[in-house]
Design an enzyme around this catalytic site. Structure first.
Site, PDB file in Angstrom:
ATOM      1  N   ALA A  22      -0.436   1.275  -6.068  1.00  0.00           N
ATOM      2  CA  ALA A  22       0.894   1.601  -5.533  1.00  0.00           C
ATOM      3  C   ALA A  22       0.932   3.083  -5.196  1.00  0.00           C
ATOM      4  CB  ALA A  22       1.952   1.264  -6.572  1.00  0.00           C
ATOM      5  N   GLU A  58     -15.857  -3.387  13.492  1.00  0.00           N
ATOM      6  CA  GLU A  58     -16.282  -2.526  12.371  1.00  0.00           C
ATOM      7  C   GLU A  58     -15.317  -2.679  11.191  1.00  0.00           C
ATOM      8  OE1 GLU A  58     -14.435   0.266  11.328  1.00  0.00           O
ATOM      9  OE2 GLU A  58     -12.938   0.372  12.920  1.00  0.00           O
ATOM     10  N   PHE A  59     -15.867  -2.518   9.985  1.00  0.00           N
ATOM     11  CA  PHE A  59     -15.042  -2.558   8.775  1.00  0.00           C
ATOM     12  C   PHE A  59     -15.327  -1.318   7.946  1.00  0.00           C
ATOM     13  CE2 PHE A  59     -15.782  -6.955  10.070  1.00  0.00           C
ATOM     14  CZ  PHE A  59     -14.479  -7.431  10.141  1.00  0.00           C
ATOM     15  N   LEU A  60     -15.363  -0.176   8.624  1.00  0.00           N
ATOM     16  CA  LEU A  60     -15.726   1.073   7.946  1.00  0.00           C
ATOM     17  C   LEU A  60     -14.467   1.800   7.495  1.00  0.00           C
ATOM     18  CD1 LEU A  60     -18.188   2.331  10.717  1.00  0.00           C
ATOM     19  CD2 LEU A  60     -18.763   0.981   8.698  1.00  0.00           C
ATOM     20  N   LYS A 117     -10.999  -9.282  12.441  1.00  0.00           N
ATOM     21  CA  LYS A 117     -10.760  -7.852  12.216  1.00  0.00           C
ATOM     22  C   LYS A 117      -9.266  -7.564  12.007  1.00  0.00           C
ATOM     23  CE  LYS A 117     -10.678  -3.432  12.399  1.00  0.00           C
ATOM     24  NZ  LYS A 117     -11.409  -2.370  11.799  1.00  0.00           N
ATOM     25  N   CYS A 136      -6.255   3.473  11.504  1.00  0.00           N
ATOM     26  CA  CYS A 136      -6.387   2.027  11.770  1.00  0.00           C
ATOM     27  C   CYS A 136      -5.152   1.230  11.391  1.00  0.00           C
ATOM     28  CB  CYS A 136      -7.562   1.467  10.986  1.00  0.00           C
ATOM     29  SG  CYS A 136      -9.136   1.931  11.670  1.00  0.00           S
ATOM     30  N   ARG A 138      -4.184  11.468  10.962  1.00  0.00           N
ATOM     31  CA  ARG A 138      -3.487  10.502  11.800  1.00  0.00           C
ATOM     32  C   ARG A 138      -2.589   9.595  10.948  1.00  0.00           C
ATOM     33  NH1 ARG A 138      -8.396   8.377  15.403  1.00  0.00           N
ATOM     34  NH2 ARG A 138      -9.560   9.064  13.578  1.00  0.00           N
ATOM     35  N   ASP A 187     -20.376  10.489  25.326  1.00  0.00           N
ATOM     36  CA  ASP A 187     -18.935  10.734  25.242  1.00  0.00           C
ATOM     37  C   ASP A 187     -18.529  11.516  26.486  1.00  0.00           C
ATOM     38  OD1 ASP A 187     -16.827  10.622  22.632  1.00  0.00           O
ATOM     39  OD2 ASP A 187     -16.265  11.990  24.246  1.00  0.00           O
ATOM     40  N   THR A 218     -11.412  -1.831  17.840  1.00  0.00           N
ATOM     41  CA  THR A 218     -10.486  -2.904  17.482  1.00  0.00           C
ATOM     42  C   THR A 218      -9.609  -3.229  18.688  1.00  0.00           C
ATOM     43  OG1 THR A 218     -10.513  -2.129  15.223  1.00  0.00           O
ATOM     44  CG2 THR A 218      -8.690  -3.573  15.831  1.00  0.00           C
TER      45      THR A 218
HETATM   46  C1  UDX Z   1      -9.227   0.936   6.910  1.00  0.00           C
HETATM   47  C2  UDX Z   1     -10.005  -0.319   6.494  1.00  0.00           C
HETATM   48  O1  UDX Z   1     -10.279  -0.257   5.087  1.00  0.00           O
HETATM   49  C3  UDX Z   1     -11.279  -0.459   7.305  1.00  0.00           C
HETATM   50  O2  UDX Z   1     -11.948  -1.661   6.967  1.00  0.00           O
HETATM   51  C4  UDX Z   1     -10.920  -0.453   8.769  1.00  0.00           C
HETATM   52  O3  UDX Z   1     -12.049  -0.595   9.572  1.00  0.00           O
HETATM   53  C5  UDX Z   1     -10.150   0.807   9.126  1.00  0.00           C
HETATM   54  O4  UDX Z   1      -8.989   0.908   8.301  1.00  0.00           O
HETATM   55  P1  UDX Z   1      -9.274   3.525   6.351  1.00  0.00           P
HETATM   56  O5  UDX Z   1      -8.060   3.636   7.200  1.00  0.00           O
HETATM   57  O6  UDX Z   1     -10.357   4.504   6.553  1.00  0.00           O
HETATM   58  O7  UDX Z   1      -9.944   2.084   6.532  1.00  0.00           O
HETATM   59  O8  UDX Z   1      -8.834   3.689   4.844  1.00  0.00           O
HETATM   60  P2  UDX Z   1      -8.523   2.778   3.552  1.00  0.00           P
HETATM   61  O9  UDX Z   1      -9.349   3.284   2.447  1.00  0.00           O
HETATM   62  O10 UDX Z   1      -8.597   1.353   3.855  1.00  0.00           O
HETATM   63  O11 UDX Z   1      -7.015   3.233   3.234  1.00  0.00           O
HETATM   64  C6  UDX Z   1      -5.971   3.055   4.191  1.00  0.00           C
HETATM   65  C7  UDX Z   1      -4.665   3.554   3.639  1.00  0.00           C
HETATM   66  O12 UDX Z   1      -4.185   2.707   2.610  1.00  0.00           O
HETATM   67  C8  UDX Z   1      -4.714   4.952   3.033  1.00  0.00           C
HETATM   68  O13 UDX Z   1      -3.575   5.679   3.453  1.00  0.00           O
HETATM   69  C9  UDX Z   1      -4.673   4.702   1.533  1.00  0.00           C
HETATM   70  O14 UDX Z   1      -4.087   5.767   0.843  1.00  0.00           O
HETATM   71  C10 UDX Z   1      -3.810   3.455   1.470  1.00  0.00           C
HETATM   72  N1  UDX Z   1      -4.056   2.631   0.262  1.00  0.00           N
HETATM   73  C11 UDX Z   1      -5.257   2.008   0.091  1.00  0.00           C
HETATM   74  C12 UDX Z   1      -3.045   2.458  -0.675  1.00  0.00           C
HETATM   75  O15 UDX Z   1      -1.945   3.005  -0.533  1.00  0.00           O
HETATM   76  N2  UDX Z   1      -3.290   1.658  -1.760  1.00  0.00           N
HETATM   77  C13 UDX Z   1      -4.471   1.008  -1.952  1.00  0.00           C
HETATM   78  O16 UDX Z   1      -4.588   0.298  -2.954  1.00  0.00           O
HETATM   79  C14 UDX Z   1      -5.489   1.198  -1.001  1.00  0.00           C
END
Ligand code: UDX
Length: 447
Positions: A250, A149-151, A202, A258, A325, A33, A121
């Site tokens: 909801a 990535e799909f993390l 992605k 992301c 974020r 880094d 991404t």
């Molecule tokens: C997401 C994707 O899931 C991941 O595959 C990608 O690589 C990066 O973006 P992340 O942002 O860590 O991951 O969180 P995630 O659990 O997917 O939730 C994203 C947002 O959606 C959160 O603010 C969560 O509160 C909201 N959410 C999620 C809802 O409002 N309702 C849901 O049913 C699911």
């Protein structure tokens, strides 16, 4: 399995998790880094991000992990170099690829074949451009593979080790094979694709997840207007095997590092190619409006918010992370301040992160301090701790015992029984306490 020497460029959240997980699979990993404080922290066993399980994983695999500021160390040691740098939004909504291009400029002379593996991404077409840039620099021996990535934050270590699929988009079959081989022990389906399609998988996956969230949020809003309960509705939808139960919670909208940036980037990518991605534009707009609906719910009970005290509970964009974020709490806090409300805020983890972002908001150390003499408590992020919110102590300390549950975390009937006025998202009827649970077919019937 062959022990590989792997390079990681960018020790952010994706880079650090990827490094730790590849080390756990038995590989030697060199992480680079440009941030010396971050490298210093990681080298001395301190993890600068909050991600469950990550610290233990880094500790357990210390011997296989090296942290450096020198890009040369990475390219000298590794055959596969993962690019995990940030791709934030620019003012135009496009993805900012400057960190990716800096990496390209910095690639040192090496005498062995190296494959750059793009985890960040990026817009569709980036691989093609990078390939062109590499060739123009006389680096035809540097391969390029897209491996998105799909993390999800909070479950990233688990997501890495139990992927639904691994996507590999390569220009050269051998390069794609080398990357796919790394994931073989995880026994996941591997989608081999051309580079552009891998990049699109992605972006489209994220866009579809966001579409589901905005869809259920709109259903919730119609439920409110018509007397249905979105939690029950989502349960009924989710049992259809064609639809599935995921991403149908909801709430007050999605945030994070992301979804907001990737949806803008895809919308912009389409627009730059002359196509108006109407559905995605609506998904984004619904999400923006959803964050603001809480204000109307508060006004419904409190009238004007001028001089009223509102406690925002849970500030990170989702539970089990300190990531602020694009957290809905930021928009909500500034809307409430604009309405003249006094805003207090509490989060079990994201305190330092919130301090710099929530200007004009009083951050409290405890939940009870946040709700004391407050006119309303708003659940913004569904931290498990908040399940305990409707206690006598909380009720008695509030000026008006009003809870607005932005994540449908609590059971409406028991909150009301505990003496609170309760508002949720899309739960107009909320009469579920008298209903029997969804029936499962008996074993004999199933067989
Ligand atoms: C997401 C994707 O899931 C991941 O595959 C990608 O690589 C990066 O973006 P992340 O942002 O860590 O991951 O969180 P995630 O659990 O997917 O939730 C994203 C947002 O959606 C959160 O603010 C969560 O509160 C909201 N959410 C999620 C809802 O409002 N309702 C849901 O049913 C699911």
């Amino acid at each position: 399995m062959e022990r590989e020497a792997i390079g990681i460029l960018g020790a952010g959240w994706v880079g650090t998790v990827t490094a730790a997980c590849f080390a756990e699979l038995g590989h030697d990993v060199v992480v680079r880094d440009v941030d010396s404080a971050r490298i210093e922290a990681l080298a001395t066993g301190h993890v600068p991000i909050y991600e469950p399980g990550l610290e233990e994983l880094l500790e357990r695999n210390r011997e296989r992990l090296t942290f450096t500021l020198e890009i040369g160390d990475v390219f000298r040691a590794a055959r596969l170099v993962f690019v995990c740098v940030g791709t934030p939004s620019t003012h135009s909504g496009d993805a900012d690829l400057s960190a990716v291009y800096t990496v390209l400029d910095e690639i040192p002379e090496v005498d062995h074949r190296v494959v750059l593996v793009m985890k960040s991404t990026v817009p569709v077409g980036t691989g093609e451009k990078v390939r062109g840039a590499l060739d123009a620099r006389g680096l035809a021996h540097v391969g390029y593979v897209s491996n998105p990535e799909f993390l999800a934050e909070g479950t990233a270590v688990h997501d890495f080790s139990h992927p639904d699929r691994v996507v590999v988009g390569a220009f050269a079959t051998d390069d794609g094979e080398s990357v796919a081989a790394l994931y073989r022990p995880l026994e996941a389906p591997v989608v081999h694709a051309d580079v552009a399609s891998a990049e699109m998988i992605k972006l489209a996956s994220n866009a579809f997840l966001m579409t589901r969230i905005s869809f259920i949020n709109e259903i919730a809003n119609v439920c409110e207007a018509t007397g249905a309960d979105v939690v029950k509705v989502a349960e009924g939808i989710g049992l259809d095997h064609r639809l599935g139960p995921h991403f149908l919670r909801a709430g007050i909208g999605y945030g994070g590092s992301c979804f907001p940036k990737d949806s803008l980037a895809l919308k912009q990518l389409a627009a730059n190619s002359g196509y108006h991605f109407q559905l995605l534009a609506a998904v984004i707009e619904v999400n923006e409006l959803q964050k603001r609906r809480v204000v109307h719910k508060l006004e419904k009970h409190l009238g004007t918010l001028r001089g009223k005290t509102v406690a925002l509970l849970g500030l990170a964009f989702k539970p089990h992370t300190n990531d602020m974020r694009e957290a809905p709490s930021i928009v909500l806090a500034s809307r409430l301040l604009a309405e003249g409300a006094k805003v207090r805020a509490w989060d079990p983890v994201a305190v330092d992160e919130a301090r710099s972002l929530l200007t004009g908001v009083e951050l409290t150390d405890s939940l009870l301090d946040a709700v004391r003499d407050a006119d309303a408590a708003v659940i913004v992020t569904e931290w498990p701790e908040l399940q305990e919110l409707p206690t006598e102590a909380v009720r008695d300390s509030m000026r008006t015992p009003l809870i607005v549950d932005g994540r449908n975390l609590l059971d409406p009937a028991s909150v009301r029984e505990a003496g609170f006025t309760y508002e949720a998202i899309g739960r107009a009827s909320s009469l579920l306490s008298g209903l029997p649970e969804t029936e499962e077919p008996s074993r004999e019937l199933k067989a």
